[in-house]
Write an enzyme that holds these catalytic residues in place. Structure first.
Site, PDB file in Angstrom:
ATOM      1  N   VAL A 557       0.652  -1.224  -0.512  1.00 53.89           N
ATOM      2  CA  VAL A 557      -0.116  -0.035  -0.288  1.00 53.89           C
ATOM      3  C   VAL A 557       0.467   1.047   0.188  1.00 53.89           C
ATOM      4  O   VAL A 557       1.684   1.108   0.752  1.00 53.89           O
ATOM      5  CB  VAL A 557      -0.737   0.368   1.636  1.00 53.89           C
ATOM      6  N   ASP A 678     -10.770 -11.630   7.458  1.00 50.62           N
ATOM      7  CA  ASP A 678      -9.612 -10.832   8.235  1.00 50.62           C
ATOM      8  C   ASP A 678      -9.623  -9.913   9.794  1.00 50.62           C
ATOM      9  O   ASP A 678      -9.170  -9.262   8.974  1.00 50.62           O
ATOM     10  CB  ASP A 678      -8.589 -11.461   7.484  1.00 50.62           C
TER      11      ASP A 678
END
Length: 786
Positions: A557, A678
């Site tokens: 990211v 998650d």
């Protein structure tokens, strides 16, 4: 003034100006027979001018302006043919000037009688003063027509403004034709009289040296002659408060020296021509209160010296050009109010860092109030009333420390009135009436003396001072969350333990059942707006390590900027070399394409491309969360005394509610239920206001019901989540999933119904989160004994 001055028989110049002398002008000054120049200006002399001054036959200049003198100016002075300058301005002289007064003043070069109470007509004998260069008779009560002044070929300044000249007739402005002979004329002021009729075409034949032309405050009608553009030396032109109609001539584009142009309060129509871009020296432009139409011309951006810009009270349409907000010179005023402008207020409003007055009221502007207005730190007056603005009042307004007036009334704003407005000490006017605001009204600062009208039309507002007559705020939101902390610890621990055991049992059952069914992976990704690889490359400085803000199993990211959204974004680049990354991209797109919630990270766009090496490239672009992940707050890697990262109990409770709200939306309110699979602190991101947003849907499970059977879509097979660690929040996701499955086909249906009779499933979810955060809070604050 001491009487001994009268004994100075050889005195030629006497200047006692700019003092504090009082009393009348001494008559003994008439004994100064050699006097050439007498200056008594800017004192406190009063009474009439003594007649003995008429004995000074050699006098050339007399200055008595800016005193308190009364009466009529002695007519005997008119017989002193040697006079070249007479200055009597800013006194209280009255009466009229005799018609023949200028017959003996053939040497007069300058005459100042402005700011008195002189009446009557302008003496026609003024044409005898052929060398007259300066004539100030403004600010009196002169009436009638202005005589022909064509013989005054040395005229430099002619100030006739603020009188009662003219009769609102077609002949009032005929004297302008005679002024075409005055080739040295540089200033002409006839404003604030009763001149009527049309401006003659001959006005374009005035001196090319004319730099200032004042025509405002009359009753002039008709169109603006195109010949006016011939006056290429003009630096100032005012025509305000008349009855002028038609269009603004394109010949105005010749005014390349123009610095101030005021055409307000007329009947001008048509569009603002592109000629406006030629006026590069403009610092003051006022076209308000007309009937102008069309768009604001983008080439207004050429006027890089503009400080004062008003287009209010017209019929302008279209969006506000970005070029307007690139005028960093705008330090005084920008007023676009009372038009029909539409679109959003651009983020580039932040370029107006030194603007003091901004008014976009009474238009059709929509979208959110840009938070970048907080960068306009010199802003004192901000008016946005009467638009279609929505969203909250930006927190960046807290930076506007000098704000005096703020009017956001008659919009569609939501949220609460920010408490920081109480801290703006200069705030003296605030209005948010007729919006959709809710919550508690502040009570400090400006709000100590607030009146009902400033918050009227917001039925959900509560609290505030008693004079507002608003209901008391009910206990909800944070207050309700605080009540939960007083629940019995034993109940919390028991519920958490029970749910852990139940989740493990149901997970084993679900995994066995899942292994018997085929998995469907949808290859279809609804079309999102896409960006190119090159834009992402440029926006992240070539995906440099300085832009990297995180990495995971399938992706990295980066923090970057995009022209498309004009703001900082988070760019998730998939590592397609990893097995399962491609499926993760598809699943995350499918999961995020049709969902939107305040507690979910919002996808902005995506990129599916081939970069320069011919390799496949895929990336997702999300909103950038300034405060990082929850994990960075709960377990900071580095401790900083300047910027400590700690969460108080209120923030923890709010984050719990935010996460629970996101899960409830995903499980129960989507068209296709979604299981995150998650959920952990590193996948919970916090924005500027510490609002939690659930992120990372790369291993999401999509549930759909077809013909009474349940199918699911996923990107991987087997156990999901982070290896070696399962956050308690994950149990919520499993609990929701098991509940969804078992209600329809599970053998433990009866047991689950028994659980639901004891405590609702949503309460269990909340209790787990509460227990998790409560224990961490106690651990991190154990030294404070809280």
């Amino acid at each position: 003034m001491p009487i001994e001055i009268g004994l100075l028989g050889k005195l030629k110049v006497l200047n006692v100006g700019h003092n504090k002398l009082v009393g009348g002008i001494p008559s003994f000054l008439g004994n100064l027979s050699s006097l050439l120049i007498l200056s008594l200006t800017n004192n406190n002399f009063e009474g009439e001018v003594p007649h003995l001054l008429c004995h000074l036959k050699s006098m050339k200049e007399i200055y008595v302006s800016s005193n308190n003198l009364t009466g009529t100016f002695p007519s005997c002075l008119y017989n002193i043919s040697s006079l070249t300058i007479i200055s009597t301005s800013l006194n209280q002289f009255h009466g009229s000037l005799p018609p023949n007064m200028f017959h003996t003043l053939s040497n007069l070069r300058e005459l100042y009688i402005a700011g008195n109470q002189v009446s009557g007509t302008i003496p026609p004998s003024i044409t005898n003063t052929s060398i007259l260069s300066t004539l100030f008779i403004n600010g009196n009560y002169f009436v009638g027509q202005v005589p022909s002044l064509g013989k005054l070929q040395n005229l430099y300044i002619l100030a006739l403004d603020n009188n009662n000249l003219g009769h609102n007739s077609t002949k009032d402005l005929e004297f302008l034709k005679s002024l075409t002979n005055c080739s040295k004329l540089q200033v002409l002021s006839i404003s604030n009289n009763y001149f009527g009729g049309h401006l003659p075409n001959s006005i374009g034949n005035l001196s090319t040296q004319l730099s200032r032309l004042y025509l405002g405050g009359n009753q002039i009608s008709g169109e603006i002659p195109a010949s006016l553009g011939n006056l290429i030396g003009l630096t100032l032109l005012t025509m305000e408060l008349n009855r002028i109609d038609g269009i603004i001539p394109t010949t105005f584009g010749k005014f390349q020296k123009m610095q101030l142009l005021n055409l307000r309060a007329n009947k001008l129509s048509g569009a603002i021509g592109a000629f406006i871009g030629n006026l590069s020296q403009l610092f003051h432009l006022h076209l308000g209160a007309n009937m102008l139409t069309g768009n604001i011309p983008p080439n207004i951006g050429n006027c890089q010296k503009l400080q004062f810009f008003v287009l209010s009270r017209n019929n302008l349409t279209g969006t506000i050009p970005l070029e307007v907000f690139n005028l960093s010179s705008l330090t005084n005023l920008l007023d676009l109010s009372q038009n029909s402008l539409s679109g959003n207020i651009p983020e580039k409003v932040s370029n107006l860092k030194n603007i003091g007055f901004l008014d976009v009221s009474e238009n059709h502007l929509s979208g959110h109030i840009p938070g970048t207005i907080g960068e306009c730190i010199m802003l004192e007056y901000l008016y946005m009333r009467g638009n279609l603005l929505q969203g909250i009042i930006p927190s960046s307004f807290a930076s506007l420390k000098g704000l005096r007036h703020l009017d956001l009334s008659r919009n569609r704003l939501s949220g609460s009135i920010p408490n920081f407005l109480q801290n703006i000490s200069f705030l003296e006017y605030f209005n948010v009436s007729f919006n959709m605001l809710d919550g508690e009204i502040p009570t400090e600062g400006f709000f100590r003396n607030a009146i009902e009208s400033v918050v009227a039309g917001n039925n959900k507002l509560c609290g505030g001072i008693a004079e507002l007559h608003r209901p008391h705020c009910s206990v909800k939101g944070k207050k309700l969350a605080k009540l939960h902390k007083f629940r019995s610890i034993e109940v919390i621990v028991s519920a958490v333990a029970f749910l852990f055991i139940l989740s493990i049992i149901l997970t084993i059952y679900w995994m066995r059942k899942r292994s018997k069914k085929p998995y469907l992976v949808s290859p279809i990704i609804d079309q999102l707006a896409k960006v190119s690889y090159q834009r992402l490359y440029n926006g992240t400085n070539g995906f440099s390590t300085t832009s990297l803000i995180g990495s995971g199993n399938f992706s990295s990211v980066y923090k970057g900027t995009l022209e498309l959204v004009d703001e900082v974004v988070a760019i998730k680049v998939l590592n397609l070399q990893k097995k399962g990354a491609h499926k993760s991209f598809i699943v995350e797109c499918n999961a995020l394409q049709n969902i939107k919630h305040r507690n979910l990270v919002q996808i902005l766009t995506c990129c599916s491309s081939i970069y320069y090496k011919g390799q496949e490239f895929k990336a997702l672009i999300f909103e950038y969360m300034e405060n990082g992940s929850l994990e960075q707050w709960l377990y900071p890697k580095t401790l900083s005394t300047e910027h400590p990262r700690t969460l108080n109990l209120d923030q923890r409770l709010n984050i719990m509610i935010d996460v629970a709200s996101a899960l409830h939306y995903l499980h129960h309110e989507c068209d296709q239920p979604i299981i995150h699979c998650d959920l952990k602190p590193s996948n919970v991101l916090l924005d500027d206001d510490m609002i939690a947003h659930v992120s990372d849907f790369g291993i999401t499970r999509l549930l759909s019901t077809i013909n009474g059977t349940t199918s699911n879509q996923t990107s991987t097979i087997g156990i999901k989540g982070t290896v070696g660690y399962t956050a308690p929040e994950t149990c919520i996701a499993l609990g929701f999933l098991c509940w969804k499955c078992l209600l329809e086909e599970g053998p433990l249906m009866k047991s689950l119904k028994m659980v639901k009779t004891c405590i609702t499933l949503q309460k269990i979810h909340f209790l787990i989160i509460l227990y998790k955060f409560w224990t961490r809070h106690l651990y991190q604050n154990k030294d404070k004994r809280q």
